[in-house]
Motif scaffolding. Structure first.
Motif, short mmCIF file in Angstrom:
data_model
loop_
_atom_site.label_atom_id
_atom_site.label_comp_id
_atom_site.label_asym_id
_atom_site.label_seq_id
_atom_site.Cartn_x
_atom_site.Cartn_y
_atom_site.Cartn_z
N PHE A 113 32.78 6.45 67.15
CA PHE A 113 31.97 7.29 67.94
C PHE A 113 32.51 8.54 68.10
CE2 PHE A 113 31.60 9.27 72.16
CZ PHE A 113 30.24 9.72 72.04
N TRP A 114 33.89 8.56 68.47
CA TRP A 114 34.60 9.62 68.98
C TRP A 114 34.95 10.46 67.52
CZ3 TRP A 114 34.95 11.80 73.48
CH2 TRP A 114 34.92 10.75 74.43
N LEU A 115 35.07 9.49 66.49
CA LEU A 115 35.69 10.38 65.17
C LEU A 115 34.63 10.87 64.59
CD1 LEU A 115 38.07 7.71 63.79
CD2 LEU A 115 38.80 9.72 65.03
N ARG A 131 32.00 12.96 67.90
CA ARG A 131 32.49 13.95 68.75
C ARG A 131 33.69 14.85 68.20
NH1 ARG A 131 32.05 13.35 74.58
NH2 ARG A 131 29.81 12.97 74.83
N ARG A 132 33.58 15.14 66.77
CA ARG A 132 34.59 16.07 66.24
C ARG A 132 33.62 17.07 65.59
NH1 ARG A 132 39.42 12.84 63.24
NH2 ARG A 132 37.79 12.12 62.03
N LEU A 162 40.39 17.09 66.12
CA LEU A 162 40.36 16.48 67.43
C LEU A 162 38.98 16.30 67.86
CD1 LEU A 162 43.37 18.53 68.84
CD2 LEU A 162 43.50 16.29 68.10
N PRO A 163 38.82 15.06 68.65
CA PRO A 163 37.79 14.85 69.39
C PRO A 163 37.57 15.67 70.53
CG PRO A 163 39.13 13.13 69.77
CD PRO A 163 39.54 14.03 68.77
N GLU A 197 38.67 20.36 73.43
CA GLU A 197 39.50 19.16 72.77
C GLU A 197 40.78 19.04 73.90
OE1 GLU A 197 38.23 20.64 68.35
OE2 GLU A 197 40.06 21.14 69.27
N ALA A 198 40.84 17.83 74.31
CA ALA A 198 41.69 17.78 75.40
C ALA A 198 42.92 16.85 75.04
CB ALA A 198 40.89 17.11 76.64
N PRO A 199 44.18 17.06 75.65
CA PRO A 199 45.34 16.30 75.15
C PRO A 199 45.33 14.69 75.57
CG PRO A 199 45.88 17.51 76.84
CD PRO A 199 44.31 18.33 76.37
#
Length: 562
Positions: A333-335, A338-339, A345-346, A369-371
């Motif tokens: 889902f993130w890859l 949410r990219r 980066l997501p 895009e958060a660390p």
């Protein structure tokens, strides 16, 4: 096994039983504590159903332990104990009790009191919970106020006299067969023994009083499967935060590891039961509601690795296969969803996605895009690769994705002053004062030494006597009761302690952990704490706070005492 009950302040901790959706508490709404104790149900939400008003005495004192609640004055006493997860027993001598339909149950919404002609039980129907509350008189007699009347000014059941006892049950349409009437004192002893065994398992034999109380917070907030909750679940609280959010459950699962592997794994898998077609987890789950408008951060790979370290019974291949499939879908889902096109980066769509709803990191832009997100995803990809190899599955997908995300974390979000988030729209950096920007410390031993040094200094700048402030007190954006803009929170504290230890910064980790333990020992298990005073803020019966306290207390004990 613990020999005695613990004393409870019902204004902070509700009286309940592992598995029950009911509690006794004077807390009847968000930040609302009233004078009288109420029977509160968490079916379909938090609803005060009955107001419990002592009758026939003056200067009544309310006291509670893990096994009973008592109302006493100079002439009499009323006591309450859980008979089962759906029923309580009340008995009185020289003091009566008025069970009044809560003020929130108005005639318009349909609170209706009547006497059942089949067995003589007195029944209150509740529009809010969609359930019935049956009064079965075991000794003495009851006065019914508003019996069978619509729009009655008052609906109440009154027990009085020198010796009376009643069962109050939450039921659906038809009542279950009444159980044998076990003696009241036997019920109290059973509840005391059950909790003592639980506390010994979760907090350890001979645990300090604060650890035993932390165990009670988890025990009392646990509910049996019902509605959308398909497994035994530890709610965030049995006050108004009566949900499971899709990252808090991880910390509760870790705390349950000493209890048994099944309870811990159920807690870990709860939100995965509602994973959507894209692999996303819901934001939250409760009895009658599953929300998908936000997600929560992917800390689950990190959490599962820590969980396996803490379990005394290894998980079998079927359990590992289930976790692998669920984590794989969650990670994709993130890859995949949410990219942004062309980005490595997501991104979060809002602070709520990060769990840090109003962090200052989101002040300049919400879609960033958060660390911390990148760091969590790196750990999750690493956990997936390890699980794949263990199960004989191909791991290259996860290894390759990890390389891409890790490289982008440093190339795009690292600056000489530390990590920043960047807006997806224009690449502009966020403010950098929030502790959230330091959460990549969770990468621990994977961090380059210069990055570890910088993150450790940043964290140290935010550490107060009570733990790491989510916004440094010297920041112009700091708010003492500002949710994620100042107060100390359990999840950030534990993630930081774990990362610092794995990065070889044990002295700072010990300082952070000691401060948080001191906050709990001073102010209980609040949702969060004032970073400068240690005062407990918001909901006062928060399970992930209790869970993190138990985890830090266990790590603090010398190895021979664990």
């Amino acid at each position: 096994m613990a020999a005695t009950d613990i004393a409870l302040d019902l204004r902070e901790l509700p009286f309940s039983l592992r598995g029950s959706w009911l509690d006794l508490s004077p807390v009847t709404g968000m930040h609302r504590t009233v004078a009288d104790v109420h029977l509160v149900s968490h079916v379909t939400g938090m609803h005060p159903v009955l107001r419990l008003v002592p009758e026939g005495g003056a200067g009544v004192r309310v006291e509670a332990t893990a096994s009973r609640v008592s109302w006493t004055d100079d002439d009499g006493r009323v006591e309450a104990v859980f008979e089962s997860t759906s029923a309580l027993r009340f008995r009185g001598s020289g003091l009566g009790m008025r069970f009044a339909a809560s003020d929130e149950l108005t005639p318009f919404t349909g609170g209706y009191l009547f006497t059942d002609p089949v067995d003589g039980a007195i029944v209150l129907t509740s529009y809010e919970t969609g359930r019935r509350y049956r009064f079965t008189v075991l000794r003495g007699s009851a006065e019914v106020v508003g019996d069978g009347e619509l729009g009655a000014a008052e609906r109440a059941v009154v027990l009085s006299g020198s010796d009376w006892e009643v069962r109050v049950s939450q039921t659906e349409t038809a009542p279950a067969a009444s159980p044998p009437a076990v003696e009241f004192d036997e019920l109290v002893e059973s509840r005391r023994t059950e909790f003592a065994r639980y506390a010994d398992a979760v907090a350890g034999p001979g645990a300090a009083p604060t650890a035993v109380k932390a165990a009670y917070v988890l025990w009392s907030a646990t509910v049996e499967p019902s509605g959308f909750v398909g497994r035994e679940a530890v709610l965030m609280s049995k006050h108004w935060m009566d949900k499971v959010w899709s990252w808090d459950h991880c910390f509760n699962a870790l705390a349950l590891a000493p209890l048994d592997a099944a309870a811990a794994l159920d807690q870990f898998l709860l939100p995965f039961d509602h994973q959507d077609a894209a692999g996303a987890l819901p934001d939250s789950i409760t009895h009658s509601e599953v929300l998908y408008n936000f997600v929560k951060p992917p800390i689950h790979g990190w959490a599962f690795a820590r969980l396996r370290e803490r379990l005394t019974t290894p998980l079998d291949r079927d359990a590992l296969g289930t976790v692998y499939a669920r984590l794989a879908a969650w990670t994709r889902f993130w890859l995949e969803s949410r990219r942004a096109p062309g980005h490595a980066l997501p991104y979060y769509q809002h602070g709520n996605d990060s769990g840090w709803d109003n962090s200052t990191l989101f002040d300049r832009a919400r879609v960033v895009e958060a660390p911390d997100l990148a760091a969590f995803l790196i750990l999750q990809l690493d956990a997936l690769a390890a699980l794949a190899r263990e199960l004989g599955e191909p791991a290259e997908e996860w290894d390759d994705a990890r390389i891409v995300v890790e490289r982008a974390l440093y190339d795009e979000l690292w600056t000489p002053d530390g990590f920043v988030a960047r807006a997806v729209a224009d690449g502009e950096p966020s403010t950098a004062t929030s502790l959230l920007a330091s959460l990549p410390i969770v990468l621990g031993e994977w961090l380059p030494s210069d990055v570890t040094d910088r993150l450790a200094r940043s964290i140290e700048h935010r550490v107060t006597e009570w733990g790491p402030a989510t916004e440094p007190p010297d920041s112009p954006l700091y708010e003492s009761d500002g949710y994620w803009r100042g107060p100390v929170w359990a999840p950030s504290t534990y993630l930081i302690v774990d990362g610092l230890r794995r990065a070889g910064r044990s002295a700072l980790a010990d300082r952070v952990a000691a401060g948080f333990r001191a906050a709990c020992e001073r102010s209980g298990f609040a949702e969060n704490f004032d970073a400068l005073t240690g005062e407990g803020l918001r909901d006062r019966a928060y399970t992930w706070t209790a869970a993190v306290y138990l985890l830090l207390a266990a790590d603090h004990r010398p190895s021979g005492e664990r």
